[in-house]
Design a protein around this motif. Structure first.
Motif, PDB file in Angstrom:
ATOM      1  N   HIS A   1       0.815  -1.217   0.000  1.00  0.00           N
ATOM      2  CA  HIS A   1       0.000   0.000   0.000  1.00  0.00           C
ATOM      3  C   HIS A   1       0.851   1.272   0.000  1.00  0.00           C
TER       4      HIS A   1
ATOM      5  N   ARG B   1      -3.911  -5.943  -0.809  1.00  0.00           N
ATOM      6  CA  ARG B   1      -3.842  -5.133  -2.021  1.00  0.00           C
ATOM      7  C   ARG B   1      -2.760  -5.700  -2.931  1.00  0.00           C
TER       8      ARG B   1
ATOM      9  N   LEU C   1      -7.903  -4.645  -4.720  1.00  0.00           N
ATOM     10  CA  LEU C   1      -8.240  -5.235  -3.431  1.00  0.00           C
ATOM     11  C   LEU C   1      -8.442  -6.744  -3.585  1.00  0.00           C
TER      12      LEU C   1
END
Length: 301
Positions: free
Chosen positions: A10, A42, A80
């Motif tokens: 991230h 992610r 995601l």
């Protein structure tokens, strides 16, 4: 020296992991002697590889006003994915971005699964938690962890899986001189033998001279608390950063403290503050408790 490093896909959509690998190699660190902790949830993918049905976290993409990492590369996006399959892909991606800076990943944390949808996917059969447990059983990681800002969600996760599932929990901004929402989580983790890695000891920097709080302007009630703690720090001749670190380490469940540092000087300063943290006088804590600055139920020295 410092052996534990916390990162995530991230952060800069892969930049943090890449730079950590470069830095470790430049410092001559033994790849088998460092412990790198990263996160899952992610997947960083080129825009050209995005498939129908992929859920993008667009607010963290380069060029978006909500992106908090200004050097985030363009033409890539965070997808995601809180499935076991996504966890395995994320593990491999992180190792590739580290480029040999670490021989293995110490632990992976389920990251920011605080929405109902992310939580459900992560906790489901075949979800992220199951994927991390599988990686641990295969010897690819040593620790299954959680990385959250919301201590209530972390508590639900810990209670929602069998004993022995989680080795540690990272909680950010929920246990410091200003925010003490994480006490119930601390107690639960201590009872279950789960280590807590505490992040956010400086409350977004406001406890070390900054003005921001949780990525925005500090409200008046927060500034008032900082002022009260500051007066106690002066009275007991204890620098505020030392006080903040000492408090962050008070719960018995806390085994590690995560601090954001951006220069060698800040590293040396942080180490010095940690060394001083054990010298905070017990009388300071008792007076703080009398002034309502410490939540009920915390065992004090």
């Amino acid at each position: 020296g410092v052996r534990d490093f916390d990162t995530a896909p991230h952060y800069g959509l892969g930049l943090s992991e890449e730079r950590l690998g470069i830095g470790l190699k430049a410092a001559g660190a033994d790849p088998r002697g460092v412990r790198v902790w990263s996160k899952v949830g992610r997947l960083v993918r080129p825009l050209s590889a995005i498939k129908p049905g992929d859920v993008l976290e667009t607010e963290n993409m380069a060029g978006e006003p909500t992106c908090i990492f200004p050097e985030t590369p363009r033409q890539i996006a965070p997808v995601l994915d809180y499935t076991a399959e996504g966890v395995r892909a994320s593990h491999d991606d992180t190792l590739a971005r580290l480029k040999g800076g670490a021989a293995a990943i110490e632990g992976l944390r389920v990251h920011d699964c605080d929405s109902p949808e992310r939580y459900a996917e992560a906790m489901a059969r075949g979800g992220a938690v199951d994927g991390l447990v599988a990686l641990r059983s295969e010897g690819k990681i040593k620790a299954v962890s959680i990385g959250l800002n919301d201590s209530g969600v972390a508590l639900r996760m810990v209670r929602g899986k069998p004993a022995g599932t989680f080795d540690c929990v990272m909680i950010a901004g929920a246990w410091n001189l200003i925010d003490q929402d994480g006490l119930e989580l601390m107690r639960e983790c201590q009872a279950r033998g789960i280590d807590v890695h505490n992040a956010g000891a400086f409350a977004s920097g406001i406890l070390v001279g900054g003005s921001s709080y949780k990525y925005g302007k500090a409200p008046d009630e927060v500034n008032a608390k900082v002022d009260k703690w500051g007066k106690l720090a002066v009275k007991y001749a204890t620098p505020m950063p030392v006080l903040a670190i000492a408090f962050a380490l008070l719960p018995a469940a806390v085994s590690r403290l995560a601090v954001g540092l951006k220069s060698p000087d800040e590293v040396h300063q942080a180490v010095a503050w940690v060394d001083q943290a054990a010298s905070v006088p017990p009388e300071l804590w008792r007076e703080a408790k009398a002034h309502g600055l410490i939540v009920d139920g915390l065992e004090l020295p």
